[in-house]
Enzyme design. Sequence first.
Site, PDB file in Angstrom:
ATOM      1  N   ASP A  55      47.451  26.790  14.376  1.00 49.88           N
ATOM      2  CA  ASP A  55      48.478  27.474  15.159  1.00 49.88           C
ATOM      3  C   ASP A  55      48.042  27.389  16.622  1.00 49.88           C
ATOM      4  OD1 ASP A  55      49.930  29.263  16.631  1.00 49.88           O
ATOM      5  OD2 ASP A  55      49.777  30.918  15.201  1.00 49.88           O
ATOM      6  N   GLN A  88      48.940  29.580  21.338  1.00 47.68           N
ATOM      7  CA  GLN A  88      48.220  30.045  22.525  1.00 47.68           C
ATOM      8  C   GLN A  88      47.287  28.990  23.104  1.00 47.68           C
ATOM      9  OE1 GLN A  88      49.158  32.616  24.075  1.00 47.68           O
ATOM     10  NE2 GLN A  88      50.379  33.554  22.465  1.00 47.68           N
ATOM     11  N   HIS A 145      48.729  35.761  13.913  1.00 51.08           N
ATOM     12  CA  HIS A 145      50.056  36.276  14.250  1.00 51.08           C
ATOM     13  C   HIS A 145      50.864  36.344  12.943  1.00 51.08           C
ATOM     14  CE1 HIS A 145      54.184  36.012  15.931  1.00 51.08           C
ATOM     15  NE2 HIS A 145      53.662  36.439  17.058  1.00 51.08           N
ATOM     16  N   LYS A 151      55.872  29.138  25.760  1.00 48.68           N
ATOM     17  CA  LYS A 151      54.595  29.704  26.222  1.00 48.68           C
ATOM     18  C   LYS A 151      53.849  28.727  27.124  1.00 48.68           C
ATOM     19  CE  LYS A 151      54.006  32.252  21.877  1.00 48.68           C
ATOM     20  NZ  LYS A 151      54.303  33.642  22.175  1.00 48.68           N
TER      21      LYS A 151
END
Length: 407
Positions: free
Chosen positions: A199, A202, A122, A225
């Site tokens: 990261d 997600q 990202h 999220k």
Amino acid sequence: MYDVNAVRAQFPVFQRKVNGKPLVYLDSTATSQKPLAVIEAMDEFYLRYNSNVHRGIHTLSEEATAAYEGARERIARFINARSSREVIYTRNTTEAINLVAYAWGRANLKPGDAVLITEMEHHSNIVPWQILRDLVDIELRVVPVTDDGYLDMEALDRLLDERVKLVSITHMSNVLGTINPVEEIARKAHAVGALILVDGAQSVPHLPVDVQALDIDFLAFSGHKMCGPTGIGVLWGREEILEAMPPFMGGGDMIRRVTLERSTWADLPHKFEAGTPAIAEAIGLGAAVDFLSSLGMANVRQHEIEITAYALEALSEVPRLRLFGPRNPHHKGGVMAFTLGAVHAHDVAAVLDREGIAVRAGHHCAQPLMQRYGVVATTRASFYLYTTFEEVDCLVEALHKVEEVFA
Ligand code: 7TS
């Protein structure tokens, strides 16, 4: 048995209709919906004990501090941190990565050192390192992805040498859905003396993440999220590394003592939390973690594997649909990015919206990945713990309609 309808019943938003149709929300990769428990936890703070933390010796402030710090404890347990001192509240994943780039990067990197990222990052795990590169003259190395959406591990082995001081890599791609072998990459990074930042924007919402089992050094993720509110995220870091780092931002709450000449820093985690924090949001994230823990992250992941397997099969029947990323549901989160013949992604999304279906269209903040696959944009449908098989059927049916409209 995972009862998806019982889970859905806890999300008030699913009562509404969009364009006269029941909402089919397939954009959880961008942000998830929120269960009532999270909304109520934040309401309760504002309705009953709104107050600043770590300050007043009065009841409301003590209650607010206990709730704010209690949430940190539960977040620490959720990712199996050794201590809640390792859990730093940030605004989101983006701020967590920037914190490492500025505070750790500027103090520890010198010209000629390298940071290793991948082609599937990202923008929030690309741009901070480019800014740091231009500041400190480090080298930014990039692991390519294969045609079927996996990391090129041979290239990773070639690129990972002693000059690399940090590997910064996504756990799960927000476009391809690829779940990267973080444990293996952590081992390889440590073998050359590099640290590893994961990261988890997600992965933390979608699968069990255990920072000790993965043996990583930093983990960044966002509350919004994972059923929590916007405005709150986390940087987890190994205590000894955080201890040795200078602060990111200066101001109130992060100091021990200030004179007009110099200042000393508060202990972890407050050293990295300058200013009045997002109190209601931290409490909301604590409630989100309780909600996810009550479902069990292994069950959440299992549900997503089943939905993903079903969708992979169903989407393969749609003519002219080109899907990006792995085809194996065990290697992939519930993210389906695709193109549909020559129809522009925004047109696909607009037709789906008329059917009450929310998907994302665009580059998904991963422009280098779009370039890698030679497309400017894709349509992306993404699933979460409340997604049903019927919703996947709705998507497939609507995609047939798109075909008719643009044929
Ligand atoms: N990293 C990954 C892998 C992401 O998917 C995202 C957000 C971020 C970092 C940044 O998170 P933030 O909370 O700081 O913004 N991804 C998306 C997306 O795919 N569509 O909208 C946001």
